[in-house]
Design a protein around this motif. Structure first.
Motif, mmCIF file in Angstrom:
data_model
loop_
_atom_site.group_PDB
_atom_site.id
_atom_site.type_symbol
_atom_site.label_atom_id
_atom_site.label_comp_id
_atom_site.label_asym_id
_atom_site.label_seq_id
_atom_site.Cartn_x
_atom_site.Cartn_y
_atom_site.Cartn_z
ATOM 1 N N LEU A 117 4.685 17.342 -44.464
ATOM 2 C CA LEU A 117 4.062 18.231 -45.453
ATOM 3 C C LEU A 117 4.315 17.717 -46.864
ATOM 4 O O LEU A 117 3.429 17.790 -47.716
ATOM 5 C CB LEU A 117 4.617 19.657 -45.325
ATOM 6 C CG LEU A 117 4.085 20.550 -44.206
ATOM 7 C CD1 LEU A 117 4.675 21.942 -44.328
ATOM 8 C CD2 LEU A 117 2.571 20.646 -44.235
ATOM 9 N N TRP B 196 0.374 26.321 -43.198
ATOM 10 C CA TRP B 196 1.374 26.751 -44.180
ATOM 11 C C TRP B 196 0.716 27.606 -45.261
ATOM 12 O O TRP B 196 1.183 28.693 -45.590
ATOM 13 C CB TRP B 196 2.104 25.552 -44.821
ATOM 14 C CG TRP B 196 3.307 26.020 -45.595
ATOM 15 C CD1 TRP B 196 4.583 26.145 -45.136
ATOM 16 C CD2 TRP B 196 3.317 26.505 -46.953
ATOM 17 N NE1 TRP B 196 5.393 26.668 -46.110
ATOM 18 C CE2 TRP B 196 4.649 26.902 -47.226
ATOM 19 C CE3 TRP B 196 2.357 26.647 -47.935
ATOM 20 C CZ2 TRP B 196 5.029 27.426 -48.467
ATOM 21 C CZ3 TRP B 196 2.728 27.194 -49.163
ATOM 22 C CH2 TRP B 196 4.050 27.562 -49.417
ATOM 23 N N ILE B 197 -0.402 27.101 -45.800
ATOM 24 C CA ILE B 197 -1.085 27.818 -46.882
ATOM 25 C C ILE B 197 -1.589 29.174 -46.391
ATOM 26 O O ILE B 197 -1.479 30.176 -47.079
ATOM 27 C CB ILE B 197 -2.237 26.965 -47.461
ATOM 28 C CG1 ILE B 197 -1.634 25.789 -48.254
ATOM 29 C CG2 ILE B 197 -3.160 27.801 -48.355
ATOM 30 C CD1 ILE B 197 -2.634 24.959 -49.021
ATOM 31 N N LEU C 226 -4.483 12.545 -39.253
ATOM 32 C CA LEU C 226 -3.989 13.805 -39.807
ATOM 33 C C LEU C 226 -5.142 14.683 -40.296
ATOM 34 O O LEU C 226 -5.795 14.382 -41.295
ATOM 35 C CB LEU C 226 -3.014 13.523 -40.955
ATOM 36 C CG LEU C 226 -2.115 14.690 -41.336
ATOM 37 C CD1 LEU C 226 -1.097 14.963 -40.231
ATOM 38 C CD2 LEU C 226 -1.382 14.411 -42.636
ATOM 39 N N GLY C 227 -5.371 15.768 -39.599
ATOM 40 C CA GLY C 227 -6.468 16.664 -39.955
ATOM 41 C C GLY C 227 -6.025 17.832 -40.810
ATOM 42 O O GLY C 227 -6.758 18.795 -40.985
ATOM 43 N N LEU C 228 -4.824 17.758 -41.368
ATOM 44 C CA LEU C 228 -4.275 18.783 -42.266
ATOM 45 C C LEU C 228 -4.118 20.156 -41.599
ATOM 46 O O LEU C 228 -4.167 21.185 -42.282
ATOM 47 C CB LEU C 228 -5.133 18.907 -43.539
ATOM 48 C CG LEU C 228 -5.191 17.653 -44.429
ATOM 49 C CD1 LEU C 228 -6.082 17.911 -45.636
ATOM 50 C CD2 LEU C 228 -3.799 17.238 -44.909
ATOM 51 N N ALA C 229 -3.904 20.156 -40.298
ATOM 52 C CA ALA C 229 -3.736 21.435 -39.594
ATOM 53 C C ALA C 229 -2.452 22.139 -40.041
ATOM 54 O O ALA C 229 -2.466 23.340 -40.316
ATOM 55 C CB ALA C 229 -3.712 21.195 -38.091
ATOM 56 N N GLU D 267 -0.854 21.763 -42.797
ATOM 57 C CA GLU D 267 -0.982 22.132 -44.210
ATOM 58 C C GLU D 267 -1.803 23.417 -44.331
ATOM 59 O O GLU D 267 -1.444 24.322 -45.086
ATOM 60 C CB GLU D 267 -1.645 20.987 -44.996
ATOM 61 C CG GLU D 267 -0.796 19.727 -45.142
ATOM 62 C CD GLU D 267 -0.647 18.927 -43.851
ATOM 63 O OE1 GLU D 267 -1.374 19.222 -42.863
ATOM 64 O OE2 GLU D 267 0.187 18.010 -43.814
ATOM 65 N N ALA D 268 -2.898 23.482 -43.578
ATOM 66 C CA ALA D 268 -3.739 24.681 -43.589
ATOM 67 C C ALA D 268 -2.933 25.884 -43.094
ATOM 68 O O ALA D 268 -3.040 26.983 -43.645
ATOM 69 C CB ALA D 268 -4.968 24.470 -42.707
#
Lengths: 120, 120
Positions: free
Chosen positions: B9, B86-87, B78-81, B83-84
């Motif tokens: 992250l 967490w936000i 990395l598809g930012l899963a 990160e999504a």
């Protein structure tokens, strides 16, 4: 719809790139806290925590208010809506892009099965 | 469910904190591109673009492959899963926290209306 310029996203994503700062946000989402209280909880010097809070404050994620000798931190007005939106849009593009690849792999697998299916 | 440690992250949010890097990701989500092509599109030196791509590569957001003299960039795995996720979790906490405030404001407004409603 509100238009966001690049700058706020820069500051907020940079603010989120540190585990202590993410931890502070999660903690403040539950209750307000003093900088010294936060420093204690994260086993950090007061100076170190002040810097982290400063970064969060500049990004609009935290506000602070000094009453007497105590500076209290609370969540800022920034609810990370634009950040969530950017990531969501990217995730969709990413899935489409990898979906194409999956399709190709799927077709290769089907051909493989046609060639020599194994009985149970 | 996959457990993500803090480090990825950190790298991905830091990678997203720059408008050029976000632009590169959006572009690569549509088509692969060479580093020199990206440098041209973002009106940047080759050295500058190499640095940005390096940051994206380390974060797992981009992969590069050199064929002959051309280094081609494409989207990473990395598809930012995380990160999504967490936000999204933070947004919920944030809304609950501000929801409490809204409730107080709403109650104050009701009291105000009780005191002196205006006829049409």
């Amino acid at each position: 719809m509100v238009q966001y310029t690049a700058a706020p996203l820069d500051a907020s994503f940079a603010a989120l790139s540190d585990p202590t700062r993410r931890g502070v946000l999660e903690l403040l989402a539950r209750a307000d806290a003093s900088i010294s209280g936060l420093a204690e909880k994260f086993r950090m010097t007061l100076t170190g925590m002040k810097k982290h809070v400063g970064v969060l404050e500049k990004a609009g994620l935290v506000t602070t208010r000094k009453v007497g000798r105590v500076r209290t931190c609370r969540l800022g007005q920034l609810g990370l809506a634009a950040e969530a939106e950017w990531i969501e849009r990217y995730r969709q593009l990413w899935e489409e892009r990898f979906g194409e690849l999956d399709k190709v792999i799927g077709e290769l697998k089907l051909k493989e099965e046609d060639r020599g299916p194994k009985d149970k």
